[in-house]
Every structure is written in structure tokens, then in C-alpha cells.
Design a protein around this motif. Structure first.
Motif, mmCIF file in Angstrom:
data_model
loop_
_atom_site.group_PDB
_atom_site.id
_atom_site.type_symbol
_atom_site.label_atom_id
_atom_site.label_comp_id
_atom_site.label_asym_id
_atom_site.label_seq_id
_atom_site.Cartn_x
_atom_site.Cartn_y
_atom_site.Cartn_z
ATOM 1 N N SER A 156 0.855 -1.185 0.000
ATOM 2 C CA SER A 156 0.000 0.000 0.000
ATOM 3 C C SER A 156 0.888 1.231 0.000
ATOM 4 O O SER A 156 1.800 1.357 0.827
ATOM 5 C CB SER A 156 -0.909 0.007 1.237
ATOM 6 N N GLY A 157 0.640 2.122 -0.949
ATOM 7 C CA GLY A 157 1.459 3.325 -1.016
ATOM 8 C C GLY A 157 0.728 4.461 -1.703
ATOM 9 O O GLY A 157 -0.196 4.247 -2.491
ATOM 10 N N ARG A 158 1.155 5.659 -1.374
ATOM 11 C CA ARG A 158 0.600 6.849 -2.017
ATOM 12 C C ARG A 158 1.313 7.079 -3.342
ATOM 13 O O ARG A 158 2.522 6.882 -3.444
ATOM 14 C CB ARG A 158 0.774 8.047 -1.079
ATOM 15 N N VAL A 159 0.562 7.491 -4.354
ATOM 16 C CA VAL A 159 1.161 7.764 -5.660
ATOM 17 C C VAL A 159 2.046 9.007 -5.550
ATOM 18 O O VAL A 159 1.566 10.100 -5.249
ATOM 19 C CB VAL A 159 0.091 7.971 -6.752
ATOM 20 N N LEU A 160 3.336 8.807 -5.777
ATOM 21 C CA LEU A 160 4.292 9.911 -5.733
ATOM 22 C C LEU A 160 4.453 10.576 -7.092
ATOM 23 O O LEU A 160 4.576 11.790 -7.196
ATOM 24 C CB LEU A 160 5.663 9.404 -5.282
ATOM 25 N N VAL A 185 -3.346 0.026 -3.450
ATOM 26 C CA VAL A 185 -2.958 -1.258 -2.878
ATOM 27 C C VAL A 185 -2.781 -2.220 -4.044
ATOM 28 O O VAL A 185 -3.694 -2.393 -4.859
ATOM 29 C CB VAL A 185 -4.017 -1.800 -1.895
ATOM 30 N N VAL A 186 -1.612 -2.823 -4.127
ATOM 31 C CA VAL A 186 -1.319 -3.730 -5.238
ATOM 32 C C VAL A 186 -2.114 -5.015 -5.046
ATOM 33 O O VAL A 186 -1.920 -5.744 -4.068
ATOM 34 C CB VAL A 186 0.186 -4.033 -5.322
ATOM 35 N N ALA A 187 -3.009 -5.294 -6.001
ATOM 36 C CA ALA A 187 -3.882 -6.463 -5.899
ATOM 37 C C ALA A 187 -3.455 -7.589 -6.831
ATOM 38 O O ALA A 187 -3.944 -8.716 -6.706
ATOM 39 C CB ALA A 187 -5.331 -6.060 -6.213
ATOM 40 N N GLY A 188 -2.587 -7.314 -7.774
ATOM 41 C CA GLY A 188 -2.132 -8.309 -8.738
ATOM 42 C C GLY A 188 -1.097 -7.701 -9.646
ATOM 43 O O GLY A 188 -0.695 -6.544 -9.469
ATOM 44 N N ASP A 195 -7.662 3.993 -3.340
ATOM 45 C CA ASP A 195 -8.260 4.646 -2.171
ATOM 46 C C ASP A 195 -9.229 3.728 -1.441
ATOM 47 O O ASP A 195 -10.296 4.155 -0.966
ATOM 48 C CB ASP A 195 -8.973 5.931 -2.598
ATOM 49 N N GLY A 196 -8.878 2.446 -1.331
ATOM 50 C CA GLY A 196 -9.699 1.504 -0.578
ATOM 51 C C GLY A 196 -10.946 1.036 -1.298
ATOM 52 O O GLY A 196 -11.771 0.330 -0.710
ATOM 53 N N GLY A 197 -11.098 1.395 -2.565
ATOM 54 C CA GLY A 197 -12.288 1.018 -3.310
ATOM 55 C C GLY A 197 -12.132 -0.310 -4.021
ATOM 56 O O GLY A 197 -11.337 -1.168 -3.625
ATOM 57 N N ALA A 198 -12.890 -0.457 -5.097
ATOM 58 C CA ALA A 198 -12.894 -1.703 -5.848
ATOM 59 C C ALA A 198 -11.574 -1.879 -6.604
ATOM 60 O O ALA A 198 -10.858 -0.915 -6.885
ATOM 61 C CB ALA A 198 -14.066 -1.711 -6.830
#
Length: 214
Positions: A156-160, A185-188, A195-198
Motif C-alpha cells: 500500500s502506497g501513495r502515488v508519488l 494497494v497492489v492487488a495483482g 483509495d480503498g475502493g474496488a
């Protein structure tokens, strides 16, 4: 003479950019590819830059900026990124529209106007794509980062930063809500949650164009 100065600036900027978000120095062949020039042309210019004390280079080896070269590169990059920020904030340009405009304006505006733009914008530290704006001494302030393609699943990281190389990719990422400051959040391999969404599938090339906080 002015044309030669612009060409020198373009070489120095390209060398600077190459090591801004990774550590491997640029080779003459890579420099030729980035500038869309013949290798012989690049070799000749690199020799001239070395003679002027702007780069260090040995035959068949990589090209690196000297302190003088880095300061000159940082100065023109500062102009470019302040102009990009100015166009977005003051004139309503989209982040995918400013690069080419700034390429022209960075060589034409006066130092006085640049200082006024900087003050007007509140001395910003980053441009619309998240690239650090060097200060007058060439110094930059950048948080530790990881390329999205190299981040492990679950990171999980903020886009820099988002590369501005491909305007179409910028528009596609914006359509997915992926912009500087948002959390991923890296899902694959090519999927993230924004932002915690889909979970969203990334456009082609996105994983190599987005940098996150570690």
C-alpha cells in the motif's frame, strides 16, 4: 548559438531524467534512443559536453553529469516543471497537455518571470505529475519510492509520481482515479485498489509509469 544551447540543455535534461527514478547511469546508445539521434551524433556531442566539464564519460562507458552539469540540468528542469504547474493551476490545462507547452516556454521566459511564477504558485515542491521541482541550488526533496511494477502484492502506497511520457496513458489512469496523492494497494500484476475502493485493471504500461511511497 541559442540553438546549440537548447541542444545542450536537452542532452543534460535527458541524462538527469534517466537517473531520477532509478540508479543505472545512461549509456550513449540509450541517450541516442531517448533523443532519437544517430549514435555518431550523440558521441560527438558527449565529447563536447565533456570538454565543457558538463559530463564525465570514458569510451564505451556510461555518461554521467558533473556537478556543473547537474546544476545546469536542474535549472532547466526547474523552469520546465514550474511552467507545467503554472499552466495547470492558472490556465486550466490538464496534466496530459502541459509537457509540450513547457518544452517551448522553458527556453523563452525570463528569470524575472520565472521568479514571479514561483512566488505566485507559493513555491511548489512538485509538478502536476509528482516530479520534484529543484530549488535554485538544484536540490530536490523526494520521499523513498518504489516502481509499481516492482511493488509486492499487498503493498500500500501513495502515488508519488506518474510519468508524463504518454498523454494517452495519463488520461487512462485519471479515468481510473489514479493520480498523484491517491493511495493504491497492489492487488495483482496489473491490478490495484484505489483509495480503498474496488479493484481496477491497469492500462497497458501503467505499472512501469507509476511510483509509490514505500
Amino acid at each position: 548559438m541559442a540553438g546549440n544551447s537548447v541542444a545542450i540543455d536537452d542532452y543534460l535534461k535527458t541524462i538527469y531524467h534517466h537517473t531520477e527514478w532509478q540508479n543505472d547511469p545512461i549509456t550513449p546508445s540509450q541517450l541516442a534512443g531517448e533523443l532519437s539521434l544517430a549514435p555518431s551524433t550523440v558521441t560527438e556531442m558527449v565529447q563536447k559536453l565533456a570538454a565543457q566539464g558538463l559530463v564525465s564519460h570514458r569510451p564505451y562507458g556510461p555518461v554521467s553529469l558533473t556537478d556543473a552539469g547537474r546544476l545546469r540540468a536542474a535549472s532547466i528542469i526547474r523552469r520546465h516543471r514550474l511552467i507545467e504547474t503554472w499552466l495547470v493551476r492558472e490556465f486550466g490545462y490538464a496534466w496530459d497537455e502541459v509537457h509540450d507547452e513547457a518544452e517551448v516556454l522553458e527556453h523563452t521566459i525570463s528569470d524575472r518571470l520565472l521568479a514571479g511564477i514561483d512566488a505566485r504558485l507559493g513555491h511548489p515542491r512538485f509538478d502536476p505529475h509528482g516530479d520534484a521541482i529543484p530549488d535554485a541550488d538544484g536540490a530536490v526533496d523526494r520521499a523513498p519510492f518504489v516502481l509499481l511494477a516492482a511493488a509486492h502484492i499487498g503493498h500500500s502506497g501513495r502515488v508519488l509520481r506518474v510519468s508524463d511520457r504518454d498523454p494517452a496513458l495519463l488520461r487512462a489512469l485519471e479515468g481510473h482515479g489514479i493520480d498523484v496523492g491517491h493511495t493504491l494497494v497492489v492487488a495483482g500484476r496489473d491490478a490495484v485498489r484505489v483509495d480503498g475502493g474496488a479493484t481496477v485493471e491497469l492500462p497497458a504500461g501503467a505499472a512501469d509509469a507509476v511510483w509509490l511511497t514505500v
